[in-house]
Design a protein around this motif. Structure first.
Motif, short mmCIF file in Angstrom:
data_model
loop_
_atom_site.label_atom_id
_atom_site.label_comp_id
_atom_site.label_asym_id
_atom_site.label_seq_id
_atom_site.Cartn_x
_atom_site.Cartn_y
_atom_site.Cartn_z
N LEU A 123 -9.60 6.32 -1.57
CA LEU A 123 -8.18 6.28 -1.25
C LEU A 123 -8.03 6.36 0.27
O LEU A 123 -8.66 7.19 0.90
N ARG A 146 5.41 8.41 -10.71
CA ARG A 146 4.00 8.14 -10.40
C ARG A 146 3.68 6.75 -10.91
O ARG A 146 4.18 6.32 -11.95
N LEU A 147 2.82 6.05 -10.19
CA LEU A 147 2.47 4.69 -10.56
C LEU A 147 0.97 4.61 -10.84
O LEU A 147 0.20 5.40 -10.27
N PRO A 148 0.54 3.67 -11.66
CA PRO A 148 -0.89 3.50 -11.89
C PRO A 148 -1.54 2.68 -10.78
O PRO A 148 -2.17 1.66 -11.03
N VAL A 149 -1.33 3.10 -9.57
CA VAL A 149 -1.74 2.32 -8.40
C VAL A 149 -2.46 3.23 -7.42
O VAL A 149 -2.05 4.37 -7.22
N GLN A 150 -3.54 2.73 -6.84
CA GLN A 150 -4.26 3.47 -5.82
C GLN A 150 -4.35 2.62 -4.56
O GLN A 150 -4.62 1.41 -4.64
N SER A 151 -4.15 3.25 -3.40
CA SER A 151 -4.16 2.52 -2.14
C SER A 151 -5.53 2.61 -1.48
O SER A 151 -6.09 3.70 -1.34
N GLY A 210 0.79 -1.22 0.00
CA GLY A 210 0.00 0.00 0.00
C GLY A 210 0.82 1.28 0.00
O GLY A 210 0.33 2.34 -0.37
N HIS A 211 2.08 1.19 0.42
CA HIS A 211 2.92 2.39 0.49
C HIS A 211 3.84 2.55 -0.72
O HIS A 211 4.72 3.40 -0.71
N TYR A 259 -5.17 5.39 3.79
CA TYR A 259 -4.01 4.77 4.41
C TYR A 259 -4.26 4.42 5.88
O TYR A 259 -3.37 3.90 6.54
N GLY A 289 3.19 3.82 -3.53
CA GLY A 289 3.01 5.13 -4.12
C GLY A 289 3.82 6.19 -3.40
O GLY A 289 4.37 7.12 -4.01
N VAL A 290 3.91 6.05 -2.07
CA VAL A 290 4.69 6.99 -1.27
C VAL A 290 6.16 6.87 -1.63
O VAL A 290 6.87 7.87 -1.79
#
Lengths: 96, 418
Positions: B304, B253-258, B241-242, B306, B244-245
């Motif tokens: 979204l 940037r990644l095509p990923v959402q947490s 999950g982290h 965390y 993207g951080v």
């Protein structure tokens, strides 16, 4: 469950809303003119911030209108609600 | 450095000293100033990658950095299901590689990961479901993966307490069954890989959070951490999950959402369910742990997030589905509920890939289904790190697929909603 203040209907439960992902993403005005990379950026690449995010919600089971929310992704606290097309409060959004 | 092997003899020997002299399963060394490879994230996937780097590629100067403790992240938060019945060829072969590694894992690691091939059923509730499930069964068999269609009458005999009534709101019409699928003890997988990697010289450094990625002229130099700068020629990020951080630290940037994903367990019951039941249509999945708890997986929250928690209405919806499938559990009380942060890709498939930054690699985007892939994910990522190019099993899971359009769309195809 989040409680989301709809700008038209006031605070309502999250179950009345649907999520629309990151706000302030603009479709390229001429899709045929952009490169594959730029199109992929528009379609798929998103900020995934731990902290302040700006996102779209739709009051699907209420007034059915879209709006933007500024929310913290750790505390889930909503700090601002504003209409689509408006500048985000405090500015600082490059994509706008 | 050599650890004691676990065996019946070691158990007896330690019993005689009241189990007070067991050796720690792995060392806790101070981080060295530099390594050949640093892996960011000490979950099952990261530890497996470190283990296979040492074992398959002879790269032992490796550190695994974990911001918390081993087994405290998503490795210890999932619902422990292992299966390989994915629809598309690329995904099926990757998960089947993992399944084959699972089948010998306890022996290989000298650590009981409690892998139990108790079978996994994926239910069909409508005629379209039936067509989709039967198509997937055929696709699996063409890929050499065991899979069979179980009609509702036979299903009722195999799972007596499943509500197969025609009166149900979403009646069960049949199911796919993968007999080699099942469950494993989730945190034991991380502990087993940690111990085996440590025995081969890998440094496992807990309570060490990465705060920056040091880079120069398009290549990575190392990572800044809460325990100082650690230099490395190669950095592999396996941070779920982290991710993207961490990508943001490298300017990517990644095509990923947490998203938060929830699970819960009931109070312990006597043995009643000897398999795993999953339903895509009503969205719930259920198995019974060796302790007797019903282990229940819910869906992700839409937004979204965390915070390692989710909205109550999500687990309420899942429990409604479970109650519909198993009315006998309607008065079972739930014991614990928790959330983990999952990294969801647009096509519900992982990214196991090089990045535009030389020496920086990402293994992420496993979303809601990463646990089953732990051994195979580590195996292909180790290959990618060691050779600076993907193995044929993960070549399709590159970052470039989002530019070329070669997505592997397992959303809805992969036997359960992601």
């Amino acid at each position: 469950m989040l409680q989301i203040p709809c700008p038209w209907c006031g605070p309502r439960d999250e179950t009345e809303f649907s999520y629309g992902g990151e706000a302030h993403i603009l479709r390229p005005p001429d899709p045929a003119a952009v490169s594959d990379q730029e199109w992929a950026d528009y379609l798929y690449l998103r900020d995934n911030p731990k902290g302040r995010c700006r996102e779209q919600w739709c009051h699907s089971h209420g007034c059915r209108r879209w709006f933007n929310v500024e929310r913290d992704t750790v505390s889930y606290r909503i700090s601002a609600v504003y209409r689509q097309g408006d500048e985000p409060p405090g500015g600082g959004n490059d994509a706008a | 450095m050599a650890r004691n092997r676990y065996s019946i003899l070691s158990l007896v020997r330690n019993a005689l000293s009241h189990h007070e002299n067991w050796q720690a399963a792995w060392r806790s060394p101070e981080p060295r100033p530099s390594y050949d490879v640093v892996i960011v994230g000490g979950g099952g996937h990261g530890l497996a990658a470190a283990y296979y780097l040492a074992k398959e590629h002879g790269i032992r100067n490796v550190a695994v950095l974990e911001k918390g403790w081993i087994g405290g992240g998503n490795t210890g938060r999932n619902t422990t299901i292992v299966r390989s019945n994915y629809l598309w060829d690329e995904a099926a072969q990757l998960y089947e590689k993992s399944m084959k590694l699972w089948e010998g894992l306890s022996r290989e690691l000298n650590y009981n990961v409690m892998f139990s091939q108790r079978g996994v059923y994926n239910l069909a509730h409508s005629l379209q479901d039936v067509r989709d499930v039967r198509r997937r069964v055929s696709a699996n068999r063409l890929n050499g993966i065991d899979s069979e269609w179980v009609p509702v009458g036979e299903l009722q005999r195999q799972i007596p307490y499943l509500n197969c009534s025609r009166e149900a709101r979403y009646p069960v019409l049949g199911a796919s069954l993968q007999r080699r699928a099942g469950t494993a003890r989730h945190d034991a997988v991380a502990w087993g890989y940690a111990r085996a990697a440590d025995a081969r010289g890998v440094d496992i450094i807990q309570n060490c959070e990465v705060t920056g990625i040091r880079r120069e002229g398009g290549r990575v130099l190392g990572v800044e951490t809460t325990r100082g700068l650690i230099r490395a020629a190669k950095v592999g990020v396996v941070a779920a999950g982290h991710c993207g951080v961490l990508a943001a630290m490298a300017g990517l940037r990644l095509p990923v959402q947490s998203h938060p994903l929830q699970a819960l367990v009931s109070e312990p019951l006597k043995p009643i369910l000897d398999t795993v039941v999953m339903s895509n249509a009503v969205h719930g999945y259920l198995s019974q742990s060796d302790k007797g708890e019903l282990v229940i997986g819910a869906g992700i929250d839409s937004y979204l997030g965390y915070g390692q928690r989710g909205s109550f209405h999500v687990i309420e919806g899942t429990l409604q589905a479970i109650k519909e499938l198993f009315p006998i559990f309607s008065r079972v009380r739930m014991l614990r509920q928790w959330g983990g942060i999952v990294d969801v890709c647009p096509d519900a498939c992982p990214i196991i890939s090089k990045t535009p930054l030389q020496g920086l690699y990402f293994n992420c985007g496993w979303g809601t289904g990463g646990f089953k892939a732990t051994p195979g994910s580590g195996w292909v990522f180790a290959h990618t790190l060691a050779r600076d190019e993907p193995h044929e099993l993960n070549a399709a899971f590159s970052l470039e697929r989002f530019v070329t359009g070669h997505l592997i769309d397992e959303h809805g195809a992969a036997a359960v909603a992601h």
